[in-house]
Design a protein around this motif. Sequence first.
Motif, PDB file in Angstrom:
ATOM      1  N   TYR A 104       1.329  21.803  34.419  1.00  0.00           N
ATOM      2  CA  TYR A 104       1.928  20.190  35.339  1.00  0.00           C
ATOM      3  C   TYR A 104       3.223  19.375  34.700  1.00  0.00           C
ATOM      4  O   TYR A 104       3.602  19.194  35.887  1.00  0.00           O
ATOM      5  CB  TYR A 104       0.654  19.864  36.086  1.00  0.00           C
ATOM      6  N   ILE A 105       3.171  19.288  33.683  1.00  0.00           N
ATOM      7  CA  ILE A 105       3.667  18.387  33.034  1.00  0.00           C
ATOM      8  C   ILE A 105       5.772  18.636  33.123  1.00  0.00           C
ATOM      9  O   ILE A 105       6.427  18.219  33.523  1.00  0.00           O
ATOM     10  CB  ILE A 105       3.759  18.033  31.848  1.00  0.00           C
ATOM     11  N   GLY A 106       5.711  19.555  32.770  1.00  0.00           N
ATOM     12  CA  GLY A 106       6.488  21.091  32.909  1.00  0.00           C
ATOM     13  C   GLY A 106       7.090  20.994  34.868  1.00  0.00           C
ATOM     14  O   GLY A 106       8.320  20.825  34.950  1.00  0.00           O
ATOM     15  N   LEU A 107       6.279  21.376  34.750  1.00  0.00           N
ATOM     16  CA  LEU A 107       6.627  21.838  36.456  1.00  0.00           C
ATOM     17  C   LEU A 107       7.323  20.359  37.194  1.00  0.00           C
ATOM     18  O   LEU A 107       7.687  20.082  37.644  1.00  0.00           O
ATOM     19  CB  LEU A 107       5.575  21.314  37.127  1.00  0.00           C
ATOM     20  N   ALA A 108       6.376  18.778  36.126  1.00  0.00           N
ATOM     21  CA  ALA A 108       7.128  17.714  37.350  1.00  0.00           C
ATOM     22  C   ALA A 108       8.238  17.116  36.648  1.00  0.00           C
ATOM     23  O   ALA A 108       9.084  16.585  36.840  1.00  0.00           O
ATOM     24  CB  ALA A 108       5.820  16.646  36.817  1.00  0.00           C
ATOM     25  N   LEU A 109       8.715  17.263  35.168  1.00  0.00           N
ATOM     26  CA  LEU A 109       9.733  17.053  34.698  1.00  0.00           C
ATOM     27  C   LEU A 109      11.261  18.273  35.545  1.00  0.00           C
ATOM     28  O   LEU A 109      12.247  17.427  36.207  1.00  0.00           O
ATOM     29  CB  LEU A 109       9.793  16.948  33.108  1.00  0.00           C
ATOM     30  N   ALA A 136      11.974  17.768  29.891  1.00  0.00           N
ATOM     31  CA  ALA A 136      11.662  19.347  30.395  1.00  0.00           C
ATOM     32  C   ALA A 136      11.799  20.289  29.263  1.00  0.00           C
ATOM     33  O   ALA A 136      11.051  21.449  28.650  1.00  0.00           O
ATOM     34  CB  ALA A 136      12.330  19.662  31.366  1.00  0.00           C
ATOM     35  N   ILE A 137      13.298  20.355  28.872  1.00  0.00           N
ATOM     36  CA  ILE A 137      13.569  21.645  27.872  1.00  0.00           C
ATOM     37  C   ILE A 137      12.948  21.511  26.943  1.00  0.00           C
ATOM     38  O   ILE A 137      11.835  22.133  26.125  1.00  0.00           O
ATOM     39  CB  ILE A 137      15.225  21.233  27.304  1.00  0.00           C
ATOM     40  N   ILE A 138      12.153  20.005  25.827  1.00  0.00           N
ATOM     41  CA  ILE A 138      11.756  19.898  24.836  1.00  0.00           C
ATOM     42  C   ILE A 138      10.089  20.657  25.551  1.00  0.00           C
ATOM     43  O   ILE A 138       9.639  22.253  24.260  1.00  0.00           O
ATOM     44  CB  ILE A 138      11.477  19.157  23.949  1.00  0.00           C
ATOM     45  N   TRP A 139       9.764  19.973  26.260  1.00  0.00           N
ATOM     46  CA  TRP A 139       8.085  20.444  26.699  1.00  0.00           C
ATOM     47  C   TRP A 139       8.533  22.172  26.231  1.00  0.00           C
ATOM     48  O   TRP A 139       7.156  22.761  26.184  1.00  0.00           O
ATOM     49  CB  TRP A 139       8.091  19.753  27.686  1.00  0.00           C
ATOM     50  N   GLU A 140       9.508  22.704  27.192  1.00  0.00           N
ATOM     51  CA  GLU A 140       9.140  23.956  28.034  1.00  0.00           C
ATOM     52  C   GLU A 140       9.150  24.733  26.533  1.00  0.00           C
ATOM     53  O   GLU A 140       8.944  26.410  26.109  1.00  0.00           O
ATOM     54  CB  GLU A 140       9.932  24.475  29.070  1.00  0.00           C
ATOM     55  N   TYR A 141      10.256  24.920  25.553  1.00  0.00           N
ATOM     56  CA  TYR A 141      10.254  25.248  24.492  1.00  0.00           C
ATOM     57  C   TYR A 141       8.964  26.072  23.677  1.00  0.00           C
ATOM     58  O   TYR A 141       8.937  27.148  23.176  1.00  0.00           O
ATOM     59  CB  TYR A 141      11.035  24.461  23.802  1.00  0.00           C
ATOM     60  N   TYR A 142       8.126  24.146  23.085  1.00  0.00           N
ATOM     61  CA  TYR A 142       6.888  24.422  23.245  1.00  0.00           C
ATOM     62  C   TYR A 142       5.685  24.745  22.899  1.00  0.00           C
ATOM     63  O   TYR A 142       4.265  25.082  22.908  1.00  0.00           O
ATOM     64  CB  TYR A 142       6.726  23.522  22.270  1.00  0.00           C
TER      65      TYR A 142
END
Length: 525
Positions: free
Chosen positions: A209-214, A254-260
């Motif tokens: 959800y966080i990645g989706l929102a970002l 978003a890039i940082i969150w999605e990478y990990y």
Amino acid sequence: MSAAAAEWRPRFNPWAIALTVTLATFMEILDTSIANVALPHIAGNLSISEDESTWVLSSYLVANAVVLPISAWLSTRFGRKRFYMTCVLLFGISSLLCGLAPNLPMLVFFRILQGLGGGGLAPSEQAILADTFPPEKRGQAFSVYGMAVVVAPVIGPTLGGYITDNFSWRWLFLINVPVAILSLFLSARMLEDPPFLAEARKKMLRVDYIGLALLAIGIGALQVTLDKGEREDWFASNFIVTFAIIAVITLIAAIIWEYYHDSPVLDVRLFRNRNFAVACAMMFMLGVALFGATVLIPQMLQTLMGYTAQQAGMALSPGGLVIIALMPLVGRLINKIDPRWMIAFGFLSVALSMYHMLGINLYIDFGTAVMLRVYMCVGLAFLFVPIQTLCYQGIPQDKNNNVSGMTNLSRNIGGSLGISAISVILSRRSQYHQDVLSAHTSSLNPLFQQQIAGLTRTFTSLGSDLAHATQMAYQMVYGSVQRQAAMMGYLDAVAVFAVICAVMAPAAFLMQKPKRGMAVQRGGH
């Protein structure tokens, strides 16, 4: 991945499937440009200003851009066939509602729904083609898709101008309804999800959800910044500054969150694959050149040379025919010639065609305008298919949805940047050239005074008194200065695009050389 998944083949003829999914994609991409020429008519019919009417375009582009990066995740989460058909259904219903909208707020709301539905069509089609065709046939399949992506923006202004002039702007949206119904019928019969998608769905641990929102906030804010920047005077506007800051912060996060993340909405780790990273950069630049030039040429013809929207569109149409003729050839050559050389040739050809444009003036005829676009389209035809095929090399098959989503996002953002760049260059450089040319319109310049005197005598001989004739002479000279300055501004924009394309030509060799006959090889399974 199981052997059954790896060897899966569709039950229906792959080319029938290709034509089925291309139908809806062509319709959706057409809608990104078809309404441009109708804005004055929409403004007049709904009793709004022309500036307010631009939200009809912006709302669609923003919603479209929001869906593109998450389309891969949605396809995997809900099933690609179900997601694709839902997008077609939403696009068709919202098109009907757009055609019936009674006021601007309702029209903008329905355009947002239309953009949400349309955003998932192009990446879904690309992923469907990548899975439906065997590796050695993928280049030919992408040539069909490429014709929809490249030709639709070209004929959009022509078709939009014709419909608006002869019927009503509402038919720009209503014509989508029968196409959507036909697409739904054919998709329900022919499309099916490969087995590996079912396996991938089982592996999805949880909803990000966080990645989706970002991503939704970041891409949406970026699109608003690019689309409205020039109208709002860029960073002199608090509105643009706010959206730009939101875009930068959320996209970096978003890039940082999605990478990990274990199950990311957008798999940014794919950029570790060199071919994919370079392909996205090239698709971005293709969007800049394709959409930027598609806007630049008809705008120049209409504002400076007196063409109607339909006539300007007709000047672009032969270029679309060139692409239709060359795309199948490119698809066949993709396994015989190193695709990197085809990409280099394509970018270099586009650069040379733009360099050739630098020699035009305000008095070119219709045939010359047609050939300018034809020369450019020869190069464009050699770009789309090779870039699309090489970006899949070395990528696992279960990542095809991610590849298609990110390459389409790159092209769309590039297109938005290209259109914004044209607005900035035209505004700044036209003013610069006007200042330079105006310096020669001095009472101390004998040539200028001679021209004013000659025009004054002409107007006097036609019956005007001396004072009025002199005023008309100055007005004519000032109008000529403005037109010449604007033309020079357009040529400056062309020169910038020419340099960009020339620089991208050698960048093709940053990609890994494919093995002979394996230009469209899938990654390991």
